[in-house]
Write a protein that holds these residues in place. Structure first.
Motif, PDB file in Angstrom:
ATOM      1  N   ARG A  36      50.086  36.371  49.068  1.00 56.66           N
ATOM      2  CA  ARG A  36      51.142  37.187  48.449  1.00 56.66           C
ATOM      3  C   ARG A  36      50.627  37.742  47.123  1.00 56.66           C
ATOM      4  O   ARG A  36      49.983  37.017  46.363  1.00 56.66           O
ATOM      5  CB  ARG A  36      52.397  36.330  48.156  1.00 56.66           C
ATOM      6  N   GLN A  38      50.549  38.490  43.366  1.00 56.96           N
ATOM      7  CA  GLN A  38      51.121  37.713  42.258  1.00 56.96           C
ATOM      8  C   GLN A  38      51.635  38.677  41.180  1.00 56.96           C
ATOM      9  O   GLN A  38      51.065  39.756  41.004  1.00 56.96           O
ATOM     10  CB  GLN A  38      50.070  36.778  41.666  1.00 56.96           C
ATOM     11  N   HIS A  39      52.698  38.266  40.480  1.00 55.75           N
ATOM     12  CA  HIS A  39      53.313  39.181  39.518  1.00 55.75           C
ATOM     13  C   HIS A  39      53.423  38.598  38.112  1.00 55.75           C
ATOM     14  O   HIS A  39      53.909  39.260  37.209  1.00 55.75           O
ATOM     15  CB  HIS A  39      54.717  39.573  40.006  1.00 55.75           C
ATOM     16  N   HIS A  40      53.038  37.334  37.951  1.00 54.27           N
ATOM     17  CA  HIS A  40      53.348  36.690  36.669  1.00 54.27           C
ATOM     18  C   HIS A  40      52.173  35.996  35.988  1.00 54.27           C
ATOM     19  O   HIS A  40      52.367  35.032  35.261  1.00 54.27           O
ATOM     20  CB  HIS A  40      54.500  35.696  36.868  1.00 54.27           C
ATOM     21  N   LYS A  42      48.382  34.292  36.505  1.00 52.40           N
ATOM     22  CA  LYS A  42      48.044  32.952  36.997  1.00 52.40           C
ATOM     23  C   LYS A  42      47.675  31.990  35.858  1.00 52.40           C
ATOM     24  O   LYS A  42      48.043  30.816  35.910  1.00 52.40           O
ATOM     25  CB  LYS A  42      46.877  33.055  38.000  1.00 52.40           C
ATOM     26  N   ASP A 130      55.965  32.744  40.790  1.00 57.69           N
ATOM     27  CA  ASP A 130      54.983  33.011  41.838  1.00 57.69           C
ATOM     28  C   ASP A 130      54.643  31.647  42.417  1.00 57.69           C
ATOM     29  O   ASP A 130      54.982  30.623  41.813  1.00 57.69           O
ATOM     30  CB  ASP A 130      53.690  33.619  41.261  1.00 57.69           C
ATOM     31  N   ASP A 132      51.476  29.252  43.974  1.00 55.60           N
ATOM     32  CA  ASP A 132      50.088  29.011  44.353  1.00 55.60           C
ATOM     33  C   ASP A 132      49.857  27.507  44.315  1.00 55.60           C
ATOM     34  O   ASP A 132      50.820  26.736  44.165  1.00 55.60           O
ATOM     35  CB  ASP A 132      49.113  29.782  43.432  1.00 55.60           C
ATOM     36  N   ASN A 182      48.244  29.952  47.759  1.00 56.91           N
ATOM     37  CA  ASN A 182      48.472  31.365  48.098  1.00 56.91           C
ATOM     38  C   ASN A 182      47.305  31.868  48.938  1.00 56.91           C
ATOM     39  O   ASN A 182      46.808  32.972  48.752  1.00 56.91           O
ATOM     40  CB  ASN A 182      48.612  32.171  46.800  1.00 56.91           C
ATOM     41  N   THR A 242      60.516  37.341  47.600  1.00 50.90           N
ATOM     42  CA  THR A 242      60.489  37.183  46.147  1.00 50.90           C
ATOM     43  C   THR A 242      60.568  35.689  45.896  1.00 50.90           C
ATOM     44  O   THR A 242      61.491  35.012  46.365  1.00 50.90           O
ATOM     45  CB  THR A 242      61.686  37.906  45.487  1.00 50.90           C
ATOM     46  N   GLN A 286      60.358  42.214  41.665  1.00 51.87           N
ATOM     47  CA  GLN A 286      59.535  40.997  41.519  1.00 51.87           C
ATOM     48  C   GLN A 286      59.531  40.543  40.063  1.00 51.87           C
ATOM     49  O   GLN A 286      59.469  39.360  39.777  1.00 51.87           O
ATOM     50  CB  GLN A 286      58.103  41.283  42.002  1.00 51.87           C
TER      51      GLN A 286
END
Ligand SMILES: [Zn+2]
Length: 290
Positions: A36, A38-40, A42, A130, A132, A182, A242, A286
């Motif tokens: 997926r 990632q939006h935030h 890592k 997110d 992972d 992820n 989401t 997101q």
């Protein structure tokens, strides 16, 4: 007060380094084969999740694990518990014990969603924006503490000997890291694995902000239990998911300190900050606009 053993050489010197290598491998692999988007960030989430995990892990290693082993030794000494009473060879009793341990963990997970007191703690895990491999360790220490009575009690009822408890625990931790990762596996490989176990795609659905998806795929190792109880689903494409909780979209509310005090916060309705209830038909940004 029982005389708790704190040293588990096989677990600490053999299983733990293997698990650490598995986590490190997944952490790198998920960067290359990403499931997926990632939006935030890592790095920031890794720091937060590691900080939450540090207190949870301390409780798990110094209290939960010794008590689970003690429960196993207690049952074994007294020949107490379901698998101890089965007229089967040792290997078959161990196999039955491993399956039953996995089933009790499925049940525990459903309780952390349905019993509001337990959900207060479990939502810390689900609040990650997110998902992972680091999310797999983001458990509030309170959730670890309250699982002690349940998991210790279930081990005694099953009659799982200490060596089975420790080996199952190693598999449990490895599978937790795997299904939170992820990692995009080749579809054919994932489809084969998904027939028996919880995969990253299956658990990604569990971390969705859509309520019916959040209440699916509770399993830890095997997915039979979800199939048996009608909570198994694989019909959601990963790019449509989401991740997180709908009412907790602001990263400012998800700092290390706030995550530790989160269990004391009110339980918010299952809705986005603007009141919309997320469904498959509602498009959710997101990153929630601040
Ligand atoms: Zn959950």
């Amino acid at each position: 007060m029982p005389n708790l053993r704190l040293s588990f050489p096989w677990f600490d010197r053999r299983a733990f380094p293997v698990l650490a290598a598995v986590v490190a491998g997944l952490y790198l692999l998920e960067e290359v084969f990403t499931l997926r988007e990632q939006h935030h960030g890592k790095a920031g989430r890794t720091v937060t999740n590691t900080a939450v995990a540090a207190s949870g892990f301390t409780v798990a290693r110094l209290l939960l694990l010794p008590i689970m082993v003690y429960a196993g030794e207690w049952a074994d000494r007294r020949r107490f518990g379901l698998i101890q009473w089965l007229p089967l060879p040792r290997w078959a009793r161990y196999a039955a014990g491993a399956l039953l341990l996995d089933y009790t963990n499925y049940r525990w997970h459903t309780l952390t969603h349905r019993v509001s007191f337990l959900y207060r703690f479990h939502r810390v895990h689900h609040s990650d924006l997110d998902m992972d491999v680091t999310t797999g360790f983001r458990f509030h220490l309170g959730e670890q503490v309250f699982s002690i009575v349940y998991r210790g009690g279930m081990i005694a009822l099953i009659g799982a000997p200490a060596d089975l408890v420790l080996s199952y625990e190693a598999v449990f931790e490895g599978c937790t890291a795997f299904h939170h990762s992820n990692l995009r596996l080749p579809e054919a490989v994932e489809n084969i694995l998904a027939r028996v176990m919880i995969t990253p795609r299956a658990h990604g659905i569990h971390h969705s902000i859509v309520r019916e998806e959040f209440d699916a795929n509770y399993g830890v190792v095997f997915d039979f239990w979800d199939r048996l109880h009608g909570t198994h689903r694989m019909d959601v494409p990963q790019e449509a998911i989401t991740i997180g909780l709908p009412a907790w979209r602001d990263p400012e509310e998800l700092t290390v300190l706030k995550l530790h005090t989160m269990p004391a916060d009110d339980i918010r309705p299952w809705a986005l900050p603007d009141g919309t209830v997320p469904t498959r038909r509602v498009t959710v940004p997101q990153v929630w606009p601040s």
